[in-house]
Motif scaffolding. Structure first.
Motif, PDB file in Angstrom:
ATOM      1  N   THR A  52      10.782   1.768   2.655  1.00 46.52           N
ATOM      2  CA  THR A  52      11.006   2.819   1.663  1.00 46.52           C
ATOM      3  C   THR A  52      10.064   2.672   0.477  1.00 46.52           C
ATOM      4  OG1 THR A  52      12.742   1.542   0.551  1.00 46.52           O
ATOM      5  CG2 THR A  52      13.452   3.116   2.251  1.00 46.52           C
ATOM      6  N   HIS A  53       9.772   1.412   0.108  1.00 43.08           N
ATOM      7  CA  HIS A  53       8.877   1.155  -1.016  1.00 43.08           C
ATOM      8  C   HIS A  53       8.470  -0.314  -0.978  1.00 43.08           C
ATOM      9  CE1 HIS A  53      12.761  -0.081  -2.616  1.00 43.08           C
ATOM     10  NE2 HIS A  53      12.165  -0.643  -3.653  1.00 43.08           N
ATOM     11  N   THR A  54       7.598  -0.703  -1.883  1.00 41.52           N
ATOM     12  CA  THR A  54       6.962  -2.012  -1.784  1.00 41.52           C
ATOM     13  C   THR A  54       7.387  -3.006  -2.855  1.00 41.52           C
ATOM     14  OG1 THR A  54       5.048  -1.046  -2.913  1.00 41.52           O
ATOM     15  CG2 THR A  54       4.953  -1.188  -0.517  1.00 41.52           C
ATOM     16  N   HIS A  55       8.645  -2.979  -3.230  1.00 42.06           N
ATOM     17  CA  HIS A  55       9.150  -4.077  -4.048  1.00 42.06           C
ATOM     18  C   HIS A  55       9.322  -5.296  -3.143  1.00 42.06           C
ATOM     19  CE1 HIS A  55      10.853  -1.572  -7.606  1.00 42.06           C
ATOM     20  NE2 HIS A  55       9.669  -2.082  -7.894  1.00 42.06           N
ATOM     21  N   ARG A  56       9.170  -6.475  -3.716  1.00 41.48           N
ATOM     22  CA  ARG A  56       9.184  -7.713  -2.931  1.00 41.48           C
ATOM     23  C   ARG A  56      10.494  -7.990  -2.200  1.00 41.48           C
ATOM     24  NH1 ARG A  56       4.742 -10.648  -3.319  1.00 41.48           N
ATOM     25  NH2 ARG A  56       3.393 -10.367  -5.101  1.00 41.48           N
ATOM     26  N   ASP A  57      11.566  -7.311  -2.558  1.00 41.63           N
ATOM     27  CA  ASP A  57      12.818  -7.510  -1.828  1.00 41.63           C
ATOM     28  C   ASP A  57      12.977  -6.504  -0.690  1.00 41.63           C
ATOM     29  OD1 ASP A  57      13.099  -5.539  -3.849  1.00 41.63           O
ATOM     30  OD2 ASP A  57      15.276  -5.700  -3.770  1.00 41.63           O
ATOM     31  N   HIS A  58      11.990  -5.633  -0.459  1.00 41.63           N
ATOM     32  CA  HIS A  58      12.100  -4.615   0.584  1.00 41.63           C
ATOM     33  C   HIS A  58      11.059  -4.711   1.690  1.00 41.63           C
ATOM     34  CE1 HIS A  58      15.280  -1.967  -1.000  1.00 41.63           C
ATOM     35  NE2 HIS A  58      14.972  -2.599  -2.122  1.00 41.63           N
ATOM     36  N   SER A  59       9.809  -5.046   1.395  1.00 43.00           N
ATOM     37  CA  SER A  59       8.748  -4.928   2.403  1.00 43.00           C
ATOM     38  C   SER A  59       8.085  -6.213   2.901  1.00 43.00           C
ATOM     39  CB  SER A  59       7.658  -3.975   1.895  1.00 43.00           C
ATOM     40  OG  SER A  59       7.089  -4.465   0.687  1.00 43.00           O
ATOM     41  N   PRO A  60       8.168  -7.364   2.251  1.00 46.10           N
ATOM     42  CA  PRO A  60       7.395  -8.510   2.720  1.00 46.10           C
ATOM     43  C   PRO A  60       7.688  -8.991   4.142  1.00 46.10           C
ATOM     44  CG  PRO A  60       7.982  -8.852   0.448  1.00 46.10           C
ATOM     45  CD  PRO A  60       8.736  -7.631   0.927  1.00 46.10           C
ATOM     46  N   ALA A  61       8.898  -8.796   4.652  1.00 50.05           N
ATOM     47  CA  ALA A  61       9.197  -9.247   6.016  1.00 50.05           C
ATOM     48  C   ALA A  61       8.602  -8.317   7.068  1.00 50.05           C
ATOM     49  CB  ALA A  61      10.700  -9.382   6.216  1.00 50.05           C
ATOM     50  N   ALA A  62       8.047  -7.177   6.651  1.00 50.18           N
ATOM     51  CA  ALA A  62       7.490  -6.227   7.621  1.00 50.18           C
ATOM     52  C   ALA A  62       6.378  -6.855   8.451  1.00 50.18           C
ATOM     53  CB  ALA A  62       6.988  -4.972   6.910  1.00 50.18           C
ATOM     54  N   MET A  63       5.457  -7.573   7.823  1.00 53.29           N
ATOM     55  CA  MET A  63       4.334  -8.148   8.574  1.00 53.29           C
ATOM     56  C   MET A  63       4.783  -9.214   9.572  1.00 53.29           C
ATOM     57  SD  MET A  63       1.051  -7.711   5.987  1.00 53.29           S
ATOM     58  CE  MET A  63       0.787  -9.413   5.856  1.00 53.29           C
ATOM     59  N   PRO A  72       4.936  -1.151  15.004  1.00 52.86           N
ATOM     60  CA  PRO A  72       4.101  -0.751  13.881  1.00 52.86           C
ATOM     61  C   PRO A  72       4.909  -0.692  12.586  1.00 52.86           C
ATOM     62  CG  PRO A  72       4.740   1.179  15.131  1.00 52.86           C
ATOM     63  CD  PRO A  72       5.262  -0.028  15.891  1.00 52.86           C
ATOM     64  N   ILE A  73       4.216  -0.893  11.476  1.00 58.93           N
ATOM     65  CA  ILE A  73       4.797  -0.726  10.148  1.00 58.93           C
ATOM     66  C   ILE A  73       4.460   0.685   9.705  1.00 58.93           C
ATOM     67  CG2 ILE A  73       4.764  -1.504   7.748  1.00 58.93           C
ATOM     68  CD1 ILE A  73       3.742  -4.241   8.868  1.00 58.93           C
ATOM     69  N   VAL A  74       5.499   1.484   9.443  1.00 59.59           N
ATOM     70  CA  VAL A  74       5.303   2.877   9.038  1.00 59.59           C
ATOM     71  C   VAL A  74       6.162   3.168   7.816  1.00 59.59           C
ATOM     72  CG1 VAL A  74       4.740   3.648  11.372  1.00 59.59           C
ATOM     73  CG2 VAL A  74       7.079   3.783  10.579  1.00 59.59           C
ATOM     74  N   GLY A  75       5.792   4.191   7.109  1.00 58.50           N
ATOM     75  CA  GLY A  75       6.596   4.579   5.953  1.00 58.50           C
ATOM     76  C   GLY A  75       5.741   4.829   4.752  1.00 58.50           C
ATOM     77  N   CYS A  76       6.150   4.225   3.646  1.00 62.22           N
ATOM     78  CA  CYS A  76       5.475   4.492   2.379  1.00 62.22           C
ATOM     79  C   CYS A  76       4.036   3.989   2.393  1.00 62.22           C
ATOM     80  CB  CYS A  76       6.252   3.861   1.228  1.00 62.22           C
ATOM     81  SG  CYS A  76       6.205   2.051   1.188  1.00 62.22           S
ATOM     82  N   ALA A  77       3.246   4.570   1.528  1.00 58.53           N
ATOM     83  CA  ALA A  77       1.875   4.112   1.324  1.00 58.53           C
ATOM     84  C   ALA A  77       1.903   2.821   0.524  1.00 58.53           C
ATOM     85  CB  ALA A  77       1.088   5.172   0.559  1.00 58.53           C
ATOM     86  N   ALA A  78       0.837   2.069   0.608  1.00 59.73           N
ATOM     87  CA  ALA A  78       0.700   0.901  -0.262  1.00 59.73           C
ATOM     88  C   ALA A  78       0.674   1.398  -1.699  1.00 59.73           C
ATOM     89  CB  ALA A  78      -0.575   0.134   0.073  1.00 59.73           C
ATOM     90  N   LEU A  79       1.264   0.651  -2.614  1.00 58.69           N
ATOM     91  CA  LEU A  79       1.318   1.056  -4.006  1.00 58.69           C
ATOM     92  C   LEU A  79      -0.053   0.931  -4.644  1.00 58.69           C
ATOM     93  CD1 LEU A  79       3.245   1.981  -6.268  1.00 58.69           C
ATOM     94  CD2 LEU A  79       3.449  -0.421  -6.901  1.00 58.69           C
ATOM     95  N   SER A  80      -0.458   1.961  -5.334  1.00 59.67           N
ATOM     96  CA  SER A  80      -1.726   1.961  -6.039  1.00 59.67           C
ATOM     97  C   SER A  80      -1.442   1.855  -7.527  1.00 59.67           C
ATOM     98  CB  SER A  80      -2.499   3.243  -5.732  1.00 59.67           C
ATOM     99  OG  SER A  80      -3.673   3.296  -6.508  1.00 59.67           O
ATOM    100  N   LEU A  81      -1.860   0.754  -8.120  1.00 65.05           N
ATOM    101  CA  LEU A  81      -1.679   0.551  -9.557  1.00 65.05           C
ATOM    102  C   LEU A  81      -3.043   0.727 -10.217  1.00 65.05           C
ATOM    103  CD1 LEU A  81       0.620  -2.591  -9.376  1.00 65.05           C
ATOM    104  CD2 LEU A  81       1.308  -0.255  -9.859  1.00 65.05           C
ATOM    105  N   GLU A  82      -3.322   1.940 -10.644  1.00 65.81           N
ATOM    106  CA  GLU A  82      -4.661   2.276 -11.109  1.00 65.81           C
ATOM    107  C   GLU A  82      -4.883   2.106 -12.601  1.00 65.81           C
ATOM    108  OE1 GLU A  82      -5.509   6.136  -9.582  1.00 65.81           O
ATOM    109  OE2 GLU A  82      -5.369   5.473  -7.501  1.00 65.81           O
ATOM    110  N   ASP A  83      -3.818   2.009 -13.382  1.00 63.94           N
ATOM    111  CA  ASP A  83      -4.048   1.881 -14.822  1.00 63.94           C
ATOM    112  C   ASP A  83      -4.207   0.412 -15.192  1.00 63.94           C
ATOM    113  OD1 ASP A  83      -1.598   0.573 -15.408  1.00 63.94           O
ATOM    114  OD2 ASP A  83      -0.577   2.489 -15.565  1.00 63.94           O
TER     115      ASP A  83
END
Length: 140
Positions: A52-63, A72-83
């Motif tokens: 659903t999103h890339t907070h450390r309690d949600h996505s790190p076990a995906a890999m 496959p890993i599908v869903g949200c895009a990687a978070l872009s922190l541009e500022d």
């Protein structure tokens, strides 16, 4: 088992399906958590690992889960922190790399189930929820 002020009793990981399954929000990459997912999956084919999103309690076990299952890993895009402004980058999984990014209305399916992405930015800019078609259920 990662309770905190932010996760209440811990991250919720969901297994959807019967003959084959999808895993939603695989959670933290802790050996005991990955073992619990493997036990719940019980040898059934994993068709997709959805985030659903890339907070450390949600996505790190995906890999590691993808490596173990071939899914496959599908869903949200990687978070872009541009500022360059102040922010708390430590909360984000900067290693997350999806095999397929879903946009609003796209989905994945298995035997007897279909999950459709619903764009829900707010909690994070890359946040998705997943609707279980025909069930009146939304995984947020």
């Amino acid at each position: 088992p990662n309770p905190s002020a932010y996760t209440h009793t811990g991250t919720q990981t969901y297994i959807v399906g019967e003959r084959d399954v999808a895993v939603i929000d695989s959670g933290p990459a802790r050996p005991e958590h990955l073992a619990a997912i493997a036990a719940a999956v019980a040898g059934r084919p994993v068709r997709a690992i959805l985030c659903t999103h890339t907070h450390r309690d949600h996505s790190p076990a995906a890999m590691p889960l993808a490596a173990a299952t071939g899914a496959p890993i599908v869903g949200c895009a990687a978070l872009s922190l541009e500022d360059v402004g102040p922010r708390a980058d430590a909360a984000f999984d900067t290693d997350y790399r999806p095999d397929r990014v879903l946009t609003d209305g796209e989905g994945v399916a298995g035997a007897g189930w279909k999950l459709t992405a619903v764009a829900t930015p707010g909690h994070t800019s890359n946040h998705l929820a997943f609707a279980l078609d025909g069930a009146g259920v939304l995984f947020t």
